[in-house]
Design a protein around this motif. Structure first.
Motif, PDB file in Angstrom:
ATOM      1  N   SER A   1      11.268 -14.643   1.807  1.00 43.87           N
ATOM      2  CA  SER A   1       9.981 -15.283   2.113  1.00 43.87           C
ATOM      3  C   SER A   1       8.840 -14.690   1.310  1.00 43.87           C
ATOM      4  N   THR A   2       8.926 -13.443   0.927  1.00 45.02           N
ATOM      5  CA  THR A   2       7.831 -12.823   0.177  1.00 45.02           C
ATOM      6  C   THR A   2       7.846 -13.173  -1.299  1.00 45.02           C
ATOM      7  N   LYS A   3       8.940 -13.715  -1.798  1.00 49.33           N
ATOM      8  CA  LYS A   3       9.072 -13.978  -3.230  1.00 49.33           C
ATOM      9  C   LYS A   3       9.166 -15.457  -3.581  1.00 49.33           C
ATOM     10  N   SER A   4       9.019 -16.323  -2.599  1.00 53.38           N
ATOM     11  CA  SER A   4       9.301 -17.734  -2.809  1.00 53.38           C
ATOM     12  C   SER A   4       8.145 -18.486  -3.453  1.00 53.38           C
ATOM     13  N   THR A   5       8.481 -19.249  -4.481  1.00 52.35           N
ATOM     14  CA  THR A   5       7.502 -20.168  -5.074  1.00 52.35           C
ATOM     15  C   THR A   5       7.741 -21.588  -4.588  1.00 52.35           C
ATOM     16  N   TYR A   6       8.812 -21.801  -3.844  1.00 54.92           N
ATOM     17  CA  TYR A   6       9.179 -23.134  -3.372  1.00 54.92           C
ATOM     18  C   TYR A   6       9.094 -23.278  -1.861  1.00 54.92           C
ATOM     19  N   VAL A   7       9.153 -22.158  -1.146  1.00 52.51           N
ATOM     20  CA  VAL A   7       9.223 -22.217   0.304  1.00 52.51           C
ATOM     21  C   VAL A   7       7.909 -21.725   0.907  1.00 52.51           C
ATOM     22  N   GLU A   8       7.300 -22.568   1.744  1.00 50.49           N
ATOM     23  CA  GLU A   8       6.064 -22.201   2.435  1.00 50.49           C
ATOM     24  C   GLU A   8       6.346 -21.264   3.596  1.00 50.49           C
ATOM     25  N   ASN A   9       7.402 -21.590   4.349  1.00 49.89           N
ATOM     26  CA  ASN A   9       7.651 -20.867   5.581  1.00 49.89           C
ATOM     27  C   ASN A   9       9.154 -20.822   5.860  1.00 49.89           C
ATOM     28  N   ILE A  10       9.632 -19.674   6.350  1.00 50.44           N
ATOM     29  CA  ILE A  10      11.023 -19.538   6.779  1.00 50.44           C
ATOM     30  C   ILE A  10      10.992 -19.097   8.235  1.00 50.44           C
ATOM     31  N   ASP A  11      11.740 -19.783   9.053  1.00 49.76           N
ATOM     32  CA  ASP A  11      11.836 -19.453  10.468  1.00 49.76           C
ATOM     33  C   ASP A  11      13.304 -19.546  10.871  1.00 49.76           C
ATOM     34  N   TYR A  12      13.672 -18.868  11.928  1.00 46.71           N
ATOM     35  CA  TYR A  12      15.056 -18.956  12.378  1.00 46.71           C
ATOM     36  C   TYR A  12      15.131 -18.760  13.884  1.00 46.71           C
ATOM     37  N   HIS A  13      16.241 -19.224  14.444  1.00 42.70           N
ATOM     38  CA  HIS A  13      16.511 -19.064  15.868  1.00 42.70           C
ATOM     39  C   HIS A  13      17.970 -18.679  16.036  1.00 42.70           C
ATOM     40  N   ILE A  14      18.201 -17.642  16.829  1.00 41.05           N
ATOM     41  CA  ILE A  14      19.564 -17.245  17.164  1.00 41.05           C
ATOM     42  C   ILE A  14      19.759 -17.546  18.642  1.00 41.05           C
ATOM     43  N   ASN A  15      20.790 -18.334  18.934  1.00 38.01           N
ATOM     44  CA  ASN A  15      21.085 -18.703  20.306  1.00 38.01           C
ATOM     45  C   ASN A  15      22.589 -18.635  20.496  1.00 38.01           C
ATOM     46  N   ASN A  16      23.037 -17.666  21.254  1.00 37.12           N
ATOM     47  CA  ASN A  16      24.464 -17.460  21.506  1.00 37.12           C
ATOM     48  C   ASN A  16      25.244 -17.373  20.196  1.00 37.12           C
TER      49      ASN A  16
END
Length: 180
Positions: free
Chosen positions: A100-115
Motif C-alpha cells: 500500500s505504501t508503494k502503489s501507483t495504481y491502488v488507492e486503498n487496500i483493505d482486508y477482512h479475516i473471518n474464520n
C-alpha cells in the motif's frame, strides 16, 4: 571469518548447455568476483532444497505461485525480525503495508479475516488514468499480494489455502479460503 573456510569441493557432471546458461546468469549477478561460481552454486542448491521441501510439505504441490510466494515470504520475514508473527492478521498487515505504501495504481487496500476466509479488497484509480493499468495492477500488485499473503498465512497457521476468487478492476478482490 573467511567465507570459504568450510567449503566442500565436489565434482559434478551437467549438460554443457545448462552449465553455459548457469554461468552466464551467475557471472552477471556476481560480476566475476572471487568465488562467484561457488556462490552461485550454493544459492542454486539452497533454492533447490527450499523447492523440494515445499513439494514434500504440500504433498506434491508444485505450483510455481506457491513456490515463489514461499521464497518471497521467507525473505520478507527476515525484514520483520522484531515482529513475532502469531496470527494471520499480523502477517497480512505487514504484507499489505508493503504494497500500500508503494502503489501507483491502488488507492486503498483493505482486508477482512473471518474464520477460514481472507478477503482482500483493492480500490484502484480509474483504469483510464494510466496506460496498461489492468496488466500492471495484475502483475505488480494482485498476483504478488496473493502469492505472498497466502504463503504468509500458510506459514503462520500451518493450514493450506486456495484462491477462491480473484477479480481485477477498479474494485479488485482476492479471496483466499482455507482448504479442509
Amino acid at each position: 571469518m573467511n567465507e570459504f573456510t568450510d567449503l566442500k569441493r565436489a565434482t559434478v557432471s551437467v549438460p554443457q548447455d545448462l552449465d553455459y546458461k548457469f554461468k552466464k546468469v551467475a557471472s552477471q549477478k556476481f560480476k566475476f568476483e572471487k568465488g562467484w561460481y561457488s556462490k552461485a552454486m550454493a544459492e542454486a542448491m539452497e533454492i533447490w532444497l527450499k523447492y523440494n521441501n515445499l513439494i514434500q510439505l504440500k504433498n506434491g504441490t508444485n505450483s510455481l505461485g506457491r513456490f515463489v510466494g514461499k521464497l518471497i515470504w521467507d525473505e520478507w520475514k527476515q525484514n520483520f525480525q522484531n515482529i513475532d508473527f502469531q496470527t494471520a492478521n499480523e502477517s497480512t498487515n505487514q504484507i499489505l503495508n508493503q504494497f500500500s505504501t508503494k502503489s501507483t495504481y491502488v488507492e486503498n487496500i483493505d482486508y477482512h479475516i473471518n474464520n477460514d476466509d481472507l478477503k482482500i479488497y483493492l480500490k484502484s484509480y480509474t483504469i483510464d488514468d494510466k496506460p496498461n493499468m489492468v496488466e500492471n495492477l495484475l502483475t505488480e500488485y494482485l498476483q504478488p499480494i496473493t502469492i505472498i499473503t497466502r504463503a504468509g498465512i500458510e506459514d503462520i497457521t500451518g493450514e493450506h489455502y486456495k484462491i477462491n476468487e480473484f477479480k481485477v478492476g477498479k474494485s479488485s478482490k482476492i479471496h483466499l479460503k482455507k482448504v479442509d
